[in-house]
Design an enzyme around this catalytic site. Structure first.
Site, PDB file in Angstrom:
ATOM      1  N   GLY A 128       0.759  -0.981  -0.152  1.00  0.00           N
ATOM      2  CA  GLY A 128      -0.046  -0.115  -0.024  1.00  0.00           C
ATOM      3  C   GLY A 128       0.595   0.900  -0.028  1.00  0.00           C
ATOM      4  O   GLY A 128       0.858   2.006   1.221  1.00  0.00           O
ATOM      5  N   SER A 130       1.269   3.621  -3.199  1.00  0.00           N
ATOM      6  CA  SER A 130       1.320   4.458  -4.273  1.00  0.00           C
ATOM      7  C   SER A 130      -0.272   5.701  -3.791  1.00  0.00           C
ATOM      8  O   SER A 130      -1.217   4.520  -2.976  1.00  0.00           O
ATOM      9  CB  SER A 130       1.332   3.870  -6.213  1.00  0.00           C
ATOM     10  OG  SER A 130       2.348   2.952  -5.684  1.00  0.00           O
ATOM     11  N   GLU A 245      12.165  -5.186  -1.732  1.00  0.00           N
ATOM     12  CA  GLU A 245      11.338  -5.787  -2.744  1.00  0.00           C
ATOM     13  C   GLU A 245      12.334  -5.800  -4.656  1.00  0.00           C
ATOM     14  O   GLU A 245      11.625  -6.366  -4.943  1.00  0.00           O
ATOM     15  CB  GLU A 245       9.821  -5.141  -3.241  1.00  0.00           C
ATOM     16  CG  GLU A 245       9.485  -5.317  -4.679  1.00  0.00           C
ATOM     17  CD  GLU A 245       8.143  -4.547  -4.178  1.00  0.00           C
ATOM     18  OE1 GLU A 245       7.634  -3.501  -3.697  1.00  0.00           O
ATOM     19  OE2 GLU A 245       7.503  -4.187  -5.176  1.00  0.00           O
TER      20      GLU A 245
HETATM   21  C1  LIG Z   1       3.348  -3.601 -12.626  1.00  0.00           C
HETATM   22  C2  LIG Z   1       2.813  -2.697 -11.245  1.00  0.00           C
HETATM   23  C3  LIG Z   1       2.705  -2.957  -9.909  1.00  0.00           C
HETATM   24  C4  LIG Z   1       2.335  -2.657  -9.025  1.00  0.00           C
HETATM   25  N1  LIG Z   1       1.942  -2.919  -7.631  1.00  0.00           N
HETATM   26  C5  LIG Z   1       2.068  -1.700  -6.729  1.00  0.00           C
HETATM   27  C6  LIG Z   1       1.309  -1.902  -5.479  1.00  0.00           C
HETATM   28  O1  LIG Z   1       1.147  -3.150  -5.690  1.00  0.00           O
HETATM   29  N2  LIG Z   1       1.256  -1.331  -4.611  1.00  0.00           N
HETATM   30  C7  LIG Z   1       2.385  -0.247  -4.782  1.00  0.00           C
HETATM   31  O2  LIG Z   1       1.730   0.769  -3.807  1.00  0.00           O
HETATM   32  N3  LIG Z   1       2.547   0.568  -5.980  1.00  0.00           N
HETATM   33  C8  LIG Z   1       2.480  -0.218  -6.918  1.00  0.00           C
HETATM   34  N4  LIG Z   1       2.679   0.139  -8.213  1.00  0.00           N
HETATM   35  C9  LIG Z   1       2.930   1.220  -8.005  1.00  0.00           C
HETATM   36  C10 LIG Z   1       4.277   1.634  -8.457  1.00  0.00           C
HETATM   37  O3  LIG Z   1       5.066   1.965  -7.744  1.00  0.00           O
HETATM   38  C11 LIG Z   1       4.419   2.707  -9.165  1.00  0.00           C
HETATM   39  O4  LIG Z   1       4.172   3.311 -10.057  1.00  0.00           O
HETATM   40  C12 LIG Z   1       6.327   3.856  -9.288  1.00  0.00           C
HETATM   41  O5  LIG Z   1       6.179   3.592  -7.461  1.00  0.00           O
HETATM   42  C13 LIG Z   1       5.928   5.114  -9.630  1.00  0.00           C
HETATM   43  O6  LIG Z   1       4.887   5.653  -9.802  1.00  0.00           O
HETATM   44  P1  LIG Z   1       3.856   6.613 -10.339  1.00  0.00           P
HETATM   45  O7  LIG Z   1       3.542   5.202 -11.911  1.00  0.00           O
HETATM   46  O8  LIG Z   1       3.204   7.432 -10.433  1.00  0.00           O
HETATM   47  O9  LIG Z   1       4.974   7.729 -11.488  1.00  0.00           O
HETATM   48  P2  LIG Z   1       5.284   8.539 -11.469  1.00  0.00           P
HETATM   49  O10 LIG Z   1       5.956   9.118 -10.469  1.00  0.00           O
HETATM   50  O11 LIG Z   1       4.288  10.121 -11.466  1.00  0.00           O
HETATM   51  O12 LIG Z   1       5.897   9.169 -12.955  1.00  0.00           O
HETATM   52  C14 LIG Z   1       6.308   9.476 -14.163  1.00  0.00           C
HETATM   53  C15 LIG Z   1       7.621   9.559 -15.197  1.00  0.00           C
HETATM   54  O13 LIG Z   1       8.325   9.970 -14.302  1.00  0.00           O
HETATM   55  C16 LIG Z   1       9.288  10.281 -13.769  1.00  0.00           C
HETATM   56  N5  LIG Z   1       9.417  10.911 -12.528  1.00  0.00           N
HETATM   57  C17 LIG Z   1       9.479  11.140 -11.271  1.00  0.00           C
HETATM   58  N6  LIG Z   1       9.909  11.571 -10.713  1.00  0.00           N
HETATM   59  C18 LIG Z   1      11.063  11.909 -10.576  1.00  0.00           C
HETATM   60  C19 LIG Z   1      12.571  12.167 -10.401  1.00  0.00           C
HETATM   61  N7  LIG Z   1      12.593  13.021  -9.373  1.00  0.00           N
HETATM   62  N8  LIG Z   1      13.313  12.375 -11.430  1.00  0.00           N
HETATM   63  C20 LIG Z   1      13.657  11.551 -12.585  1.00  0.00           C
HETATM   64  N9  LIG Z   1      12.153  11.404 -12.775  1.00  0.00           N
HETATM   65  C21 LIG Z   1      11.478  11.113 -12.296  1.00  0.00           C
HETATM   66  C22 LIG Z   1       9.380   8.401 -13.628  1.00  0.00           C
HETATM   67  O14 LIG Z   1      10.708   7.620 -13.536  1.00  0.00           O
HETATM   68  C23 LIG Z   1       8.563   8.217 -14.592  1.00  0.00           C
HETATM   69  O15 LIG Z   1      10.115   7.800 -15.438  1.00  0.00           O
HETATM   70  C24 LIG Z   1       2.928  -1.054  -9.275  1.00  0.00           C
HETATM   71  C25 LIG Z   1       2.919  -0.474 -10.322  1.00  0.00           C
HETATM   72  C26 LIG Z   1       3.866  -1.213 -11.715  1.00  0.00           C
HETATM   73  C27 LIG Z   1       3.579  -1.260 -12.829  1.00  0.00           C
END
Ligand SMILES: Cc1cc2nc3c(=O)[nH]c(=O)nc-3n(C[C@H](O)[C@H](O)[C@H](O)COP(=O)(O)OP(=O)(O)OC[C@H]3O[C@@H](n4cnc5c(N)ncnc54)[C@H](O)[C@@H]3O)c2cc1C
Length: 750
Positions: A128, A130, A245
C-alpha cells in the site's frame, strides 16, 4: 562493491535439488504455468501446498513455523519456483517484504499474529504505497490516519494495489502527523482489505488482466496493535521494504520463459544473428543472475548493499525489456495473443507487460538515483573489490608505478620496462602458474584478479601473455618457462607460419600477425601444426624479425617474421593445449582486464563528477550525469562478475559457455562504459593530458582481441541451442560449489 562470485555449500546444492524435485513432482505432466516471474499468477491453494512442502516462510525463524533459510537459500528457492513457472503471487509479498518487515520492525503482537500464517501461506498481503498523487514522490502520500480511542481512522486512496481483490491485508504508508520534513510523520498501518469502509475497485491492465486495484478507504478503523514499527517513523521502514522488494529474482526471471522458448526454438540451422542475439541475452542473464545471487550472500554476511540493490534491479528490469523486445523482433509472424501455442502466448503477454518492469517497485530513474547515492557515499577509488593480501600487494605496486606518465611513456617505447622489473621481483606475472613449473603459485582466480587490477591501472606489460598463456603453453608441454616476458601469438586467421621437420630439428618460415608485445619478449611462443598435430613452438625474440604494429591502446601488436629459422624448441602439445584452449584463456584474460579498466573508468567518472562544477554545483548533482555513472559502474560490475564466474571453471574443466559469456558481457561493458565515461567527462576526457583515454583506448582494443563480442555471443548461442530442453535451466543455474573452489585452489585436495 559487495559483488563477489559465490560458491554454494553442499547443503545449498542439496536444497536446490530437493526443491527442483519437489516442484516437479507437484506439477502435472506438461505443465507450462502462467510463468513470467513477476506475473506468475496468484493461486492461494498452490501457495499453501508449497508451504506444506516447506517452501514458504523461508526467511522466517523456526519459532514462527519458518524455514530459517539464509538469503541465498531463499533466493535459490524462489528462482527454482520462477523457473518452473508456478504461481507464487499469493505469497510473494509476505515472503519478500512484509514478513521481513514485521520480523524487523513489528511488535510481538504482529509477529505472533501474522508470521505463522505467512509461513503456512494462510494470509496474503498487498503493498500500500502508491496513490493517485504519490508515485515516485512517495513522501507526498495523502492518505491519513487520525488517532482515535484504541486505534486510528484511515482515510485516503491507494492505487495500483496489486491483487488487493485477492489478498487479505495491505501495509499502508500514510501520514500520521504533519512535520516540516515530509519524510517525518509517516507511518505504516496494516489494514484489513475486507474491513468496513474499504472499497476495492478493479483497474484492468492493458492486456485485459486484473492485477491492479484502486483501494478507497473511508473512516476505516484500524486498531492500535496494527501499527507496523514506530509511529511517525515509517519512511525508513518503507525504504527498507522497497530494498527487499527490489532484489528478488522474479525480476529477471520475468523474461526467462520467453528466453527459454526462444533458445529451445533455435535449431542447428538458426542464422548467425539468431545465435548472436540468443547468446548475448543468455550471457547477460547469467551475469545478472550471479550478481543477484552474490547480493544475497552479501546480505547474509551483513555487508551494506544500498547501491548493489539498485544496480540489481536496474540490470534485471532493463534486461527483461530488452530480452522480450529482441525475441519479439525475431518472431516470424504477427503475434496472436489468444494463441494456444504457449511460446506465442507467453510472448504476447510478456510484450504487453514488459513496460511494467522499469516502473513497478520504483521507476528505473528513481532506482538509478538511489544507486548513485550508494555509490557516491564510498571511496571512489579502489572500490572494485574487497581486498586480500595478494591483492593488497599488487595494488600497491600497480598504483605506485603505473601512473599517467609511465603509461604514456610505455606507449611510446612499447612497454613499461622499469615496472616489469618490479612486478617480476614480486612474482606477479606468474601468479596462477604452479611453483613446480617455475611459477609463483596461487589459483587461477588469483591470476584473473591480478589481470583485472592490471586493467584497472592500465599496466603496460605482457602479464596475461607471460603467465596464463605463455607459462601454460610452455610448462604444460614440458618446455622451460623463461624468467623474462613471454609473447604468445593469439592465432590470427591471417597467420601464415609453416613449420616442418628438418632432421632432428624444425624449420619455421612465414609470418605471425598481431602478436602482443613481441618486440619486448624474451621468447615468442606459438601453437603450430606439424604432421597434423599441435605443437608448441618457442623462439628467441632475437632469432626472428619483428615489424612493429600496435593496437589503439598503443600496445605492441607486432608482425613476427620467421625467415627459414632452424629451431629445436618445438614440442608436441599436451592434451588440452590447442588453439581452442588458448583462445579460451586469452578471451578470459582480456575480459578480466576489460572488467578492471571499466571499473577504473567508472570510478574516475564518479570522482570527476564530484569535483567538476557547472551551473554553480558539482555535475554529480545532475541526474543525467548520475545515471551515466551508475550505468558505467553497473556494466563494469557485470563484467567483473561473469569473468570471475568463468574463472571458477579453470583449470580443471574450462567452460566454453562461461568464457564465451564472459567475453560477450565484457565486450558490451567496454562499449557502454567507455561511452558513458566520456560523456561524463566532456571535452577534457578527449585530451591526451587527462587519463581517461588510457582506459577507454584499452577497452576499445581489448573488446575485439581474442574474439569480438558478437563472435562470442554467437558461441554462447550455439552452446545453449545444443542443450536438451530439460537441461537448459540446470545448466544456466549451475553455481560453483565450495568443493570446486577448494579443488581449484589446490588440485591435490580433489
Ligand atoms: C506492475 C505494477 C505493479 C505495481 N504494484 C503496486 C502495488 O502493489 N502497490 C503500490 O503501492 N504500488 C504499485 N505499483 C506502483 C509503482 O510503485 C509506481 O507506479 C511507481 O512508483 C511510479 O509511480 P507513478 O506510476 O506514479 O509514476 P510517476 O512517479 O508519476 O513517474 C512518471 C515518470 O516520471 C519520472 N519521474 C518522476 N519523478 C522523477 C524524478 N525526481 N526524477 C526523474 N524522473 C522522475 C518517473 O521515473 C517516470 O518515468 C505498481 C506498478 C506497476 C507497474
Amino acid at each position: 562493491m559487495a559483488f563477489d562470485p559465490i560458491s554454494l555449500t553442499d547443503d545449498e546444492v542439496e536444497r536446490v535439488a530437493q526443491v527442483r524435485n519437489a516442484v516437479a513432482r507437484e506439477l502435472p505432466a506438461g505443465f507450462v504455468g502462467p510463468g513470467l516471474g513477476a506475473f506468475a499468477g496468484n493461486d492461494q491453494a498452490f501457495s499453501r501446498r508449497l508451504a506444506e512442502l516447506g517452501l514458504v516462510g523461508l526467511g522466517l525463524p523456526a519459532e514462527y513455523g519458518g524455514q530459517d533459510s539464509s538469503a541465498v537459500e531463499k533466493f535459490l528457492i524462489f528462482e527454482e519456483l520462477n523457473a518452473a513457472n508456478v504461481p507464487i503471487l499469493a505469497h510473494i509479498t509476505t515472503e519478500r517484504q512484509t514478513g521481513p518487515c514485521i520480523l524487523r520492525y513489528g511488535s510481538d503482537y504482529l509477529r505472533t499474529r501474522f508470521l505463522r500464517d505467512f509461513a503456512s501461506a494462510k494470509v496474503s498481503f498487498s503493498v500500500g504505497f502508491s496513490e493517485p498523487d504519490a508515485g515516485s514522490d512517495l513522501a507526498s502520500v495523502r492518505t491519513r490516519a487520525t488517532k482515535v480511542e484504541g486505534g486510528w481512522l484511515v482515510n485516503g486512496t491507494k492505487v495500483w494495489t496489486t491483487d488487493a481483490h485477492l489478498n487479505d491485508y495491505f501495509a499502508v504508508l500514510l501520514r500520521t502527523s504533519d512535520r516540516e520534513d515530509r519524510h517525518d510523520g509517516l507511518s505504516q498501518l496494516i489494514v484489513d482489505l475486507r474491513a468496513p469502509g474499504v472499497q476495492i475497485n478493479p483497474i484492468i491492465l492493458l492486456d485485459g488482466s486484473h492485477h491492479f486495484n484502486e483501494v478507497v478507504m473511508v473512516d476505516v478503523f484500524v486498531p492500535d496493535e496494527m501499527i507496523l514499527g514506530e509511529v511517525d517513523r515509517g519512511w525508513q521502514q518503507a525504504m527498507a521494504e522497497l530494498a527487499f522488494e527490489r532484489s528478488y529474482p522474479d525480476r529477471y526471471m520475468s523474461a526467462y520463459p520467453v528466453l527459454a522458448d526462444f533458445l529451445h526454438g533455435l535449431g542447428p540451422m538458426a542464422s548467425e544473428s539468431d545465435y548472436e542475439v540468443a547468446g548475448e541475452l543468455t550471457a547477460r542473464f547469467m551475469a545478472i543472475r550471479h550478481v543477484s545471487l552474490s547480493l544475497a550472500r552479501a546480505v547474509d554476511l551483513g555487508i551494506p548493499v544500498t547501491a548493489e540493490v539498485g544496480l540489481v534491479k536496474l540490470f534485471a528490469t532493463e534486461f527483461v525489456q530488452e530480452a522480450i523486445e529482441a525475441v519479439r523482433l525475431r518472431f516470424p509472424a504477427e503475434i496472436d495473443p489468444d494463441s494456444s501455442w504457449v511460446t506465442e502466448a507467453h510472448l504476447a503477454k510478456a510484450t504487453m507487460l514488459a513496460p511494467t518492469a522499469t516502473i513497478a517497485g520504483g521507476t528505473a530513474e528513481m532506482v538509478r538515483t538511489v544507486a548513485f547515492r550508494g555509490l557516491s557515499g564510498r571511496d571512489a577509488r579502489l572500490s572494485a573489490a574487497r581486498r586480500d593480501i595478494i591483492q593488497d600487494t599488487l595494488i600497491d605496486i600497480f598504483q605506485d608505478h603505473s601512473t599517467l606518465d609511465t603509461i604514456l611513456e610505455a606507449e611510446k617505447v612499447g612497454m613499461a620496462r622499469d615496472l616489469w622489473n618490479v612486478v617480476a621481483d614480486a612474482g606477479l606475472p606468474w601468479i596462477g602458474v604452479p611453483e613446480q613449473q617455475g611459477g609463483s603459485g596461487g589459483s587461477f582466480a588469483d591470476a584473473l584478479s591480478m589481470l583485472r587490477w592490471s586493467g584497472y591501472f592500465a599496466v603496460s606489460l605482457p602479464l596475461l601473455e607471460t603467465g596464463l598463456l605463455g607459462a601454460w603453453l610452455l610448462a604444460g608441454s614440458g618446455l622451460p618457462v623463461p624468467a623474462g616476458p613471454i609473447s604468445v601469438a593469439p592465432g590470427s586467421s591471417a597467420d601464415d607460419l609453416h613449420v616442418r621437420r628438418h632432421g632432428t630439428t624444425f624449420l619455421a618460415s612465414g609470418v605471425l600477425h598481431r602478436v602482443p608485445w613481441a618486440r619486448n619478449a624474451e621468447q615468442i611462443v606459438a601453437l603450430v601444426e606439424v604432421d597434423e598435430q599441435w605443437h608448441v613452438l618457442s623462439a628467441d625474440r632475437a632469432a626472428v624479425t619483428i615489424e612493429p604494429r600496435r593496437n589503439i591502446a598503443y600496445e605492441p601488436r607486432d608482425r613476427v617474421i620467421f625467415d627459414d629459422l632452424i629451431i629445436d624448441t618445438v614440442v608436441l602439445a599436451s592434451p588440452g593445449i590447442d588453439p581452442a584452449g588458448l583462445r579460451l584463456r586469452g578471451a578470459l584474460g582480456r575480459a578480466s582486464q576489460i572488467a578492471g579498466a571499466s571499473q577504473y573508468a567508472a570510478d574516475l567518472s564518479l570522482a570527476y563528477a564530484m569535483k567538476r562544477e557547472a551551473f554553480g554545483k558539482p555535475i554529480a548533482k545532475f541526474q543525467a550525469v548520475q545515471h551515466h555513472i551508475v550505468r558505467a559502474a553497473g556494466e563494469a560490475e557485470l563484467a567483473a562478475m561473469v569473468t570471475a564466474v568463468a574463472g571458477q571453471t579453470f583449470p580443471e574443466a574450462p567452460s566454453l559457455l562461461h568464457v564465451a559469456a564472459a567475453k560477450t558481457v565484457a565486450g558490451r561493458a567496454a562499449r557502454i562504459v567507455a561511452g558513458a565515461a566520456h560523456q561524463v567527462h566532456g571535452a577534457i576526457g578527449m585530451t591526451q593530458e587527462y587519463e581517461l583515454h588510457t582506459r577507454t583506448r584499452r577497452l576499445w582494443s581489448w573488446m575485439s582481441e581474442y574474439g569480438t563480442e558478437l563472435e562470442w555471443a554467437a558461441e554462447v548461442g550455439r552452446s545453449v541451442a545444443a542443450i536438451p530442453n530439460g537441461e537448459l535451466w540446470p545448466t544456466l543455474a549451475r553455481v560453483a560449489t565450495e568443493r570446486d573452489r577448494e579443488f581449484a585452489a589446490d588440485p591435490a585436495v580433489g
